[in-house]
Design a protein around this motif. Structure first.
Motif, mmCIF file in Angstrom:
data_model
loop_
_atom_site.group_PDB
_atom_site.id
_atom_site.type_symbol
_atom_site.label_atom_id
_atom_site.label_comp_id
_atom_site.label_asym_id
_atom_site.label_seq_id
_atom_site.Cartn_x
_atom_site.Cartn_y
_atom_site.Cartn_z
ATOM 1 N N GLU A 96 -1.443 4.849 -20.748
ATOM 2 C CA GLU A 96 -0.851 3.990 -19.726
ATOM 3 C C GLU A 96 -0.897 4.657 -18.355
ATOM 4 O OE1 GLU A 96 2.788 1.531 -20.367
ATOM 5 O OE2 GLU A 96 3.687 2.943 -18.942
ATOM 6 N N ALA A 97 -0.541 5.944 -18.306
ATOM 7 C CA ALA A 97 -0.530 6.653 -17.030
ATOM 8 C C ALA A 97 -1.931 6.721 -16.427
ATOM 9 C CB ALA A 97 0.037 8.057 -17.222
ATOM 10 N N HIS A 98 -2.903 7.065 -17.237
ATOM 11 C CA HIS A 98 -4.285 7.113 -16.746
ATOM 12 C C HIS A 98 -4.735 5.738 -16.266
ATOM 13 C CE1 HIS A 98 -8.602 7.895 -16.609
ATOM 14 N NE2 HIS A 98 -8.760 6.842 -17.392
ATOM 15 N N SER A 99 -4.394 4.710 -17.011
ATOM 16 C CA SER A 99 -4.787 3.349 -16.629
ATOM 17 C C SER A 99 -4.197 2.970 -15.281
ATOM 18 C CB SER A 99 -4.333 2.356 -17.700
ATOM 19 O OG SER A 99 -4.917 2.648 -18.956
ATOM 20 N N LEU A 100 -2.938 3.328 -15.041
ATOM 21 C CA LEU A 100 -2.316 3.036 -13.751
ATOM 22 C C LEU A 100 -2.999 3.805 -12.624
ATOM 23 C CD1 LEU A 100 1.408 2.939 -14.877
ATOM 24 C CD2 LEU A 100 0.164 1.046 -13.800
ATOM 25 N N SER A 101 -3.412 5.025 -12.889
ATOM 26 C CA SER A 101 -4.166 5.784 -11.882
ATOM 27 C C SER A 101 -5.473 5.093 -11.523
ATOM 28 C CB SER A 101 -4.457 7.207 -12.384
ATOM 29 O OG SER A 101 -3.355 8.044 -12.235
ATOM 30 N N VAL A 102 -6.177 4.647 -12.546
ATOM 31 C CA VAL A 102 -7.471 3.998 -12.320
ATOM 32 C C VAL A 102 -7.283 2.679 -11.569
ATOM 33 C CG1 VAL A 102 -9.420 2.877 -13.470
ATOM 34 C CG2 VAL A 102 -8.581 5.085 -14.300
ATOM 35 N N LEU A 103 -6.320 1.878 -12.010
ATOM 36 C CA LEU A 103 -6.138 0.551 -11.434
ATOM 37 C C LEU A 103 -5.597 0.579 -10.010
ATOM 38 C CD1 LEU A 103 -4.693 -1.237 -14.583
ATOM 39 C CD2 LEU A 103 -6.964 -1.575 -13.585
ATOM 40 N N THR A 104 -4.975 1.691 -9.620
ATOM 41 C CA THR A 104 -4.418 1.808 -8.270
ATOM 42 C C THR A 104 -5.246 2.738 -7.387
ATOM 43 O OG1 THR A 104 -2.950 3.625 -8.921
ATOM 44 C CG2 THR A 104 -2.082 1.383 -9.112
ATOM 45 N N ASP A 105 -6.454 3.085 -7.813
ATOM 46 C CA ASP A 105 -7.296 4.010 -7.042
ATOM 47 C C ASP A 105 -6.586 5.324 -6.750
ATOM 48 O OD1 ASP A 105 -9.566 2.320 -6.838
ATOM 49 O OD2 ASP A 105 -8.576 1.184 -5.239
ATOM 50 N N GLY A 106 -5.917 5.846 -7.773
ATOM 51 C CA GLY A 106 -5.295 7.166 -7.647
ATOM 52 C C GLY A 106 -3.935 7.182 -6.993
ATOM 53 N N ARG A 107 -3.251 6.044 -6.935
ATOM 54 C CA ARG A 107 -1.933 6.000 -6.279
ATOM 55 C C ARG A 107 -0.768 6.184 -7.250
ATOM 56 N NH1 ARG A 107 -0.932 0.827 -3.609
ATOM 57 N NH2 ARG A 107 -2.721 -0.091 -4.674
ATOM 58 N N PHE A 108 -1.046 6.471 -8.491
ATOM 59 C CA PHE A 108 0.026 6.637 -9.481
ATOM 60 C C PHE A 108 0.323 8.106 -9.712
ATOM 61 C CE2 PHE A 108 1.216 7.412 -13.940
ATOM 62 C CZ PHE A 108 2.428 6.733 -13.982
ATOM 63 N N ASP A 141 0.846 -1.190 0.000
ATOM 64 C CA ASP A 141 0.000 0.000 0.000
ATOM 65 C C ASP A 141 0.887 1.248 0.000
ATOM 66 O OD1 ASP A 141 -2.084 1.760 0.111
ATOM 67 O OD2 ASP A 141 -2.452 1.490 2.268
ATOM 68 N N LEU A 142 1.349 1.623 -1.181
ATOM 69 C CA LEU A 142 2.129 2.844 -1.324
ATOM 70 C C LEU A 142 1.893 3.396 -2.718
ATOM 71 C CD1 LEU A 142 5.949 1.982 -1.712
ATOM 72 C CD2 LEU A 142 4.083 0.560 -2.494
ATOM 73 N N ARG A 143 2.302 4.630 -2.931
ATOM 74 C CA ARG A 143 2.153 5.237 -4.242
ATOM 75 C C ARG A 143 3.190 4.645 -5.186
ATOM 76 N NH1 ARG A 143 -1.182 9.219 -4.569
ATOM 77 N NH2 ARG A 143 -0.268 9.979 -6.513
ATOM 78 N N ILE A 144 2.931 4.741 -6.476
ATOM 79 C CA ILE A 144 3.872 4.287 -7.491
ATOM 80 C C ILE A 144 4.042 5.400 -8.519
ATOM 81 C CG2 ILE A 144 3.355 1.823 -7.221
ATOM 82 C CD1 ILE A 144 1.546 2.124 -9.763
ATOM 83 N N GLY A 145 5.131 5.343 -9.267
ATOM 84 C CA GLY A 145 5.324 6.369 -10.274
ATOM 85 C C GLY A 145 6.451 6.046 -11.230
#
Length: 272
Positions: free
Chosen positions: A87-99, A66-70
């Motif tokens: 890709e960036a938007h997809s990572l945001s969606v899949l991580t509930d805004g943690r990207f 449970d941490l942010r990614i980038g």
């Protein structure tokens, strides 16, 4: 009152660049330990052929802890804006805004080394702008993927001031504290933008993926360069506090090899 004085003092946060440099079980354990030690963000470099691609690797890391990614950072010289934004938007969606999307021009010549056509500095900046614009369209009104932009000269700084949420400065290793302080203070403070710092070396060690392996740490210390931190946690914490007070840096990014060494610093300063 100057721009630096007008900037809001932000709480400290700490990121770790953690490429897969070993077997997968060891990397998974490292990701979990980074999260347990209080680091805010796990970051992945954009170096094709050296490791798995950023997107699936970061998605795996987000599922482990449970941490942010980038991305640290997407290289515009290698990437088309639309697909990078998707890709960036997809990572945001899949991580509930943690990207958070880190993006920069890319190391000079990196595209040629990989057999791609050369991309001019102007075209790299244009791609950076187009990528952020496309990301905002993908995000729509209900999502805002943070953008961290790596900047060097005045043109990239002006772009970051326009479209980024945070900046990290590409600092020449030979710059001393005075030169770095002036470089960052010259960045306009009209918007509340987080200031991040890429730390390439700690003590006598140099972080893979973050600097050339032959970087001379003794020379860095002699020059009072800010791309290095002391390995002693108490001294590192003192130096980090000084950099926020004098320059405004609040987001510090280190290599994974130093995450355990600086864990006491994170325990003391994160969120303060």
């Amino acid at each position: 009152m100057n721009d630096q004085a007008r900037r809001v003092t932000r709480p400290f946060r700490f990121g770790v660049v953690a490429p897969i440099g070993s077997d997968l079980p060891t990397w998974r354990d490292r990701v979990r330990r980074i999260a347990d030690n209080g680091y805010s963000t796990l970051l992945m470099p954009d170096v094709p052929t050296w490791q798995p691609a950023i997107g699936p690797t970061l998605a795996t890391a987000a599922a482990l802890a449970d941490l942010r990614i980038g991305s640290w950072v997407y290289a515009a010289a290698l990437r088309e804006p639309w697909s990078t934004a998707w890709e960036a938007h997809s990572l945001s969606v899949l991580t509930d805004g943690r990207f958070e999307m880190g993006i920069g021009a890319g190391r000079p010549g990196i595209e040629v080394e990989l057999g791609l056509p050369a991309v001019s500095p102007a075209e790299r900046r244009a791609r950076m702008r187009e990528t952020v614009a496309a990301l905002r369209r993908f995000d729509g009104p209900d999502l805002h993927t943070p953008v961290v932009m790596a900047v060097s000269g005045p043109k990239s700084q002006a772009l970051a001031l326009e479209v980024a949420d945070a900046v990290t400065f590409v600092l020449p290793a030979e710059d001393d504290r005075f030169e770095t302080t002036n470089r960052v203070r010259d960045f306009p403070g009209g918007r509340d933008i987080e200031l991040g710092q890429h730390v390439a070396a700690v003590g006598d060690g140099v972080a893979p993926f973050m600097a050339p392996p032959n970087l001379d740490t003794a020379a860095l210390r002699a020059a009072d360069s800010l791309v290095i931190l002391p390995s002693d946690p108490a001294a590192a914490a003192e130096e980090i506090e000084r950099r926020r007070e004098e320059i405004g840096f609040s987001y510090f990014v280190i290599g994974a090899d130093f995450a355990d060494t600086l864990a006491p610093v994170v325990a003391k300063l994160a969120g303060q």
